[in-house]
Design a protein around this motif. Structure first.
Motif, short mmCIF file in Angstrom:
data_model
loop_
_atom_site.label_atom_id
_atom_site.label_comp_id
_atom_site.label_asym_id
_atom_site.label_seq_id
_atom_site.Cartn_x
_atom_site.Cartn_y
_atom_site.Cartn_z
N GLN A 99 0.82 -1.21 0.00
CA GLN A 99 0.00 0.00 0.00
C GLN A 99 0.86 1.26 0.00
OE1 GLN A 99 -2.84 0.32 3.19
NE2 GLN A 99 -3.81 2.09 2.30
N THR A 100 1.94 1.27 0.76
CA THR A 100 2.81 2.45 0.81
C THR A 100 3.43 2.71 -0.56
OG1 THR A 100 3.30 1.99 3.13
CG2 THR A 100 4.79 3.49 1.97
N ASP A 101 3.89 1.65 -1.22
CA ASP A 101 4.46 1.80 -2.57
C ASP A 101 3.41 2.35 -3.53
OD1 ASP A 101 6.89 0.84 -1.70
OD2 ASP A 101 6.61 -1.17 -2.57
N ALA A 102 2.20 1.86 -3.42
CA ALA A 102 1.12 2.32 -4.31
C ALA A 102 0.81 3.79 -4.07
CB ALA A 102 -0.14 1.48 -4.10
N GLU A 103 0.79 4.20 -2.82
CA GLU A 103 0.51 5.61 -2.51
C GLU A 103 1.64 6.50 -3.01
OE1 GLU A 103 -0.18 5.35 1.69
OE2 GLU A 103 -2.27 4.76 1.41
N GLN A 104 2.89 6.06 -2.87
CA GLN A 104 4.02 6.84 -3.36
C GLN A 104 3.99 6.92 -4.88
OE1 GLN A 104 7.51 5.04 -1.67
NE2 GLN A 104 7.22 6.04 0.31
N HIS A 105 3.66 5.81 -5.53
CA HIS A 105 3.55 5.81 -6.99
C HIS A 105 2.50 6.82 -7.43
CE1 HIS A 105 2.68 4.65 -11.10
NE2 HIS A 105 1.42 4.60 -10.72
N GLU A 106 1.36 6.79 -6.78
CA GLU A 106 0.25 7.65 -7.19
C GLU A 106 0.58 9.13 -7.03
OE1 GLU A 106 -4.34 6.93 -7.21
OE2 GLU A 106 -3.67 7.42 -5.20
N GLU A 107 1.39 9.47 -6.02
CA GLU A 107 1.79 10.87 -5.83
C GLU A 107 2.56 11.40 -7.04
OE1 GLU A 107 4.00 11.48 -2.25
OE2 GLU A 107 2.50 10.48 -1.02
N HIS A 108 3.29 10.51 -7.71
CA HIS A 108 4.13 10.92 -8.83
C HIS A 108 3.59 10.47 -10.18
CE1 HIS A 108 7.00 12.14 -5.82
NE2 HIS A 108 6.88 10.96 -5.26
N CYS A 109 2.43 9.85 -10.18
CA CYS A 109 1.84 9.30 -11.41
C CYS A 109 1.31 10.43 -12.28
CB CYS A 109 0.71 8.34 -11.07
SG CYS A 109 -0.02 7.57 -12.51
N ASP A 110 1.65 10.37 -13.57
CA ASP A 110 1.14 11.40 -14.49
C ASP A 110 -0.09 10.92 -15.24
OD1 ASP A 110 2.23 9.62 -16.26
OD2 ASP A 110 3.81 10.97 -16.97
N ALA A 111 -0.59 9.73 -14.90
CA ALA A 111 -1.82 9.15 -15.44
C ALA A 111 -1.73 8.83 -16.93
CB ALA A 111 -3.02 10.02 -15.14
N GLU A 112 -0.53 8.82 -17.48
CA GLU A 112 -0.36 8.38 -18.85
C GLU A 112 0.01 6.91 -18.81
OE1 GLU A 112 2.45 10.81 -20.89
OE2 GLU A 112 1.43 12.66 -20.40
N ASP A 113 0.18 6.30 -19.97
CA ASP A 113 0.56 4.90 -20.00
C ASP A 113 1.86 4.73 -19.23
OD1 ASP A 113 -1.60 4.15 -21.52
OD2 ASP A 113 -0.54 4.43 -23.42
N PRO A 114 1.95 3.74 -18.35
CA PRO A 114 3.17 3.53 -17.59
C PRO A 114 4.37 3.27 -18.51
CG PRO A 114 1.40 2.16 -16.77
CD PRO A 114 0.92 2.80 -18.02
N SER A 115 5.53 3.78 -18.12
CA SER A 115 6.73 3.67 -18.95
C SER A 115 7.19 2.22 -19.10
CB SER A 115 7.86 4.51 -18.36
OG SER A 115 8.16 4.07 -17.05
#
Length: 44
Positions: A25-41
């Motif tokens: 869950q912590t990793d997911a929350e950190q990812h979402e903070e920096h997610c630009d909502a485009e297709d993942p690289s």
């Protein structure tokens, strides 16, 4: 917002912006903070 989901007898956390599933869950929350909502690289 991170959504918890049950799959394969495990709890996964999905980024609502891009749909990426993470097991922590912590990793997911950190990812979402920096997610630009485009297709993942990682799909490139």
């Amino acid at each position: 917002m991170v959504t918890a989901t049950e799959r394969d007898e495990m709890t996964w956390y999905r980024c609502d912006a891009c749909g990426l599933l993470l097991s922590d869950q912590t990793d997911a929350e950190q990812h979402e903070e920096h997610c630009d909502a485009e297709d993942p690289s990682y799909l490139q």
